[in-house]
Design a protein around this motif. Sequence first.
Motif, PDB file in Angstrom:
ATOM      1  N   ALA A 123       0.682  -1.233  -0.065  1.00 25.22           N
ATOM      2  CA  ALA A 123      -0.173   0.158  -0.049  1.00 25.22           C
ATOM      3  C   ALA A 123       0.874   1.182  -0.042  1.00 25.22           C
ATOM      4  N   ALA A 161       0.635   9.889   0.412  1.00 26.44           N
ATOM      5  CA  ALA A 161      -0.475   9.281  -0.054  1.00 26.44           C
ATOM      6  C   ALA A 161      -0.509   7.775   0.562  1.00 26.44           C
ATOM      7  N   GLY A 162       0.590   7.133   0.056  1.00 25.27           N
ATOM      8  CA  GLY A 162       1.280   6.047   0.557  1.00 25.27           C
ATOM      9  C   GLY A 162       1.115   5.910   2.068  1.00 25.27           C
ATOM     10  N   ARG A 209      -0.593   7.186   4.287  1.00 26.88           N
ATOM     11  CA  ARG A 209      -2.115   7.216   4.535  1.00 26.88           C
ATOM     12  C   ARG A 209      -2.628   6.084   4.352  1.00 26.88           C
ATOM     13  N   ALA A 210      -2.268   5.537   3.301  1.00 24.85           N
ATOM     14  CA  ALA A 210      -2.898   4.096   2.796  1.00 24.85           C
ATOM     15  C   ALA A 210      -2.370   3.294   3.719  1.00 24.85           C
ATOM     16  N   ARG A 215      -4.497   3.204   6.794  1.00 23.28           N
ATOM     17  CA  ARG A 215      -5.983   2.658   6.728  1.00 23.28           C
ATOM     18  C   ARG A 215      -5.803   1.199   6.550  1.00 23.28           C
TER      19      ARG A 215
END
Lengths: 336, 336
Positions: free
Chosen positions: B172, B190-191, B193-194, B197
């Motif tokens: 991710a 973005a990575g 944050r991914a 999650r």
Amino acid sequence: MSDHEIFEAGDVPLQCGITLRAAKLAYKTHGKLNADKSNAVIFPTRFGGRHSDNEYLIGEDKALDPRKYFIVVPNLFGNGVSSSPSNTPIPLNAGSFPGVTIYDNVLVQRRLMQEAFGVDRLALALGWSMGALQSYQWATLWPDKVERLFALCGSARCAPHNYVFLDGCRIALVTDAAFRNGFYKEPPAAGLRALGRVWAASGLSQTFYRRHMYREMGFATVEDFLVNWWEWLFQLRDANNILALIWTWQHGDLSDNPVYKGDFEKALGAITARSIVMPCNSDMYFPPEDNEYEVSRMKNAELRVIDSVWGHYAGGGRDVPSLKLIDRTIGELLAS
Amino acid sequence: MSDHEIFEAGDVPLQCGITLRAAKLAYKTHGKLNADKSNAVIFPTRFGGRHSDNEYLIGEDKALDPRKYFIVVPNLFGNGVSSSPSNTPIPLNAGSFPGVTIYDNVLVQRRLMQEAFGVDRLALALGWSMGALQSYQWATLWPDKVERLFALCGSARCAPHNYVFLDGCRIALVTDAAFRNGFYKEPPAAGLRALGRVWAASGLSQTFYRRHMYREMGFATVEDFLVNWWEWLFQLRDANNILALIWTWQHGDLSDNPVYKGDFEKALGAITARSIVMPCNSDMYFPPEDNEYEVSRMKNAELRVIDSVWGHYAGGGRDVPSLKLIDRTIGELLAS
């Protein structure tokens, strides 16, 4: 030659406020409707599945015997066969495809049964996973029209943990810059592969991996399984279609509609179908506890837990002892 | 003023074949070594943790009382305090930082104890999660030097399922094009944050979410928890450091070294420390079954399962009943 039929549903107003114009519900039937129309079964598809993926539970050697039952398999919107991001024209194509709820799906399925076949009453609504979400929705919207309910490795709504898991899958995909907000020209391959790897950990149980059961599926190592099964599986699919189905799943709740207005207990309590709810004890998406609560709020329901290390996939047909148990249970339910 | 010390380990040849030059092991001590050097405890850090993150189990009101014990907390290589991608000079910086195994870590920790403090023998080796991996490694490499072992929500090796889960987290992150193979100028937000999650779904149990226990942590909704806790937590960290620790975790196996040559049962059987192994029944990373097997192969070990819905984080200190049980158990072990 197509292997399925299309129900032209026309313009379908969705819960999200958008109208899905010229909506197409793809379906396949097995068997024949009898004279008094008492042998109809609805068996909707699951996440990522098409009508043909339901055939592991249909056959002359199965409880769902097409010589006895008229089995209708409707495809979920977003699955690539019914109206989906990949096959819908501008302006609702690709990344602009609207969110379609389980409720939206089932309303169109009800129209299919009535308008195409004149069927008002179901002998059985059943499904695995997202198919169970749809079956629950049927049973609560038209309690006096659904005689039996079989919910396999699925629940009446998406639990918060399940929502979080799905969101991890979603974000692994959209993090790929090639996804371009859904308006890609080439598939976002890195994102699809990432999604496959994230999925791999939760779909099957710890014990499945501990016992190296991927070897029984023909994979030499964990890495071989990840690449040649999970990455392969998700790269066969369209990214927007996957995201459409994830959205539908995440928003699944049998009570989130104008009939029940979010009253989950009321929606469960309305179900009168003779129901068997069958989770698997190692399923990380739909652990038995959620179903246990549901069954406690239903009028005529029984919980039967599958004991298997196949996790969510205990319901998918590859685990032969579970498959036999499932088939036997459907037979028992239909005979009741 | 630094809150920790540095052990200059010099050039450290690693199992992967690369030498980590001028390696720095950061550590913190609590309490004083007694005259006969019989009160030393080693308490290594966990995934993403620093020495200060272990202080929830150290204090005058705790079993690990610095008035009685000399507690050494070494930082894992890759955690951003000891030598890590983020603080190592060219050519082993950033995306070129080598894989450091648990074995590599523990060999340097042993040198720290001997060279800096003249300690040859430990009263206790303990740790949570990756800290447990290190403690197991201590107990099997020097059985006659480790009197007690406490392994909390961790195992002697990374199970295949745990490997797959971690790989979902890894991918991710690296799917973000901004990651640039580890040679980013700006953090791959973005990575990160991914990754946060994806982590959220497996770190805590289904029941934790079903009961909305994130509210007890001060988060209003699941989405609030995902953004303001998980995404925040991972964005505080360096992407390469996270990946270095994931690599270490994925390759964790107390027998994968020249001493035991992959003979897992032999490595477990060599442990003579009085051991308590304490998993949590809802931990998805380290389910009790793995520990149960380990304990069955150890000479002097006892399995005690924490009953908690906090999943892996039952060991992390936020779940107060579990925290009290853990502290009491460490006290009992130290008194034995």
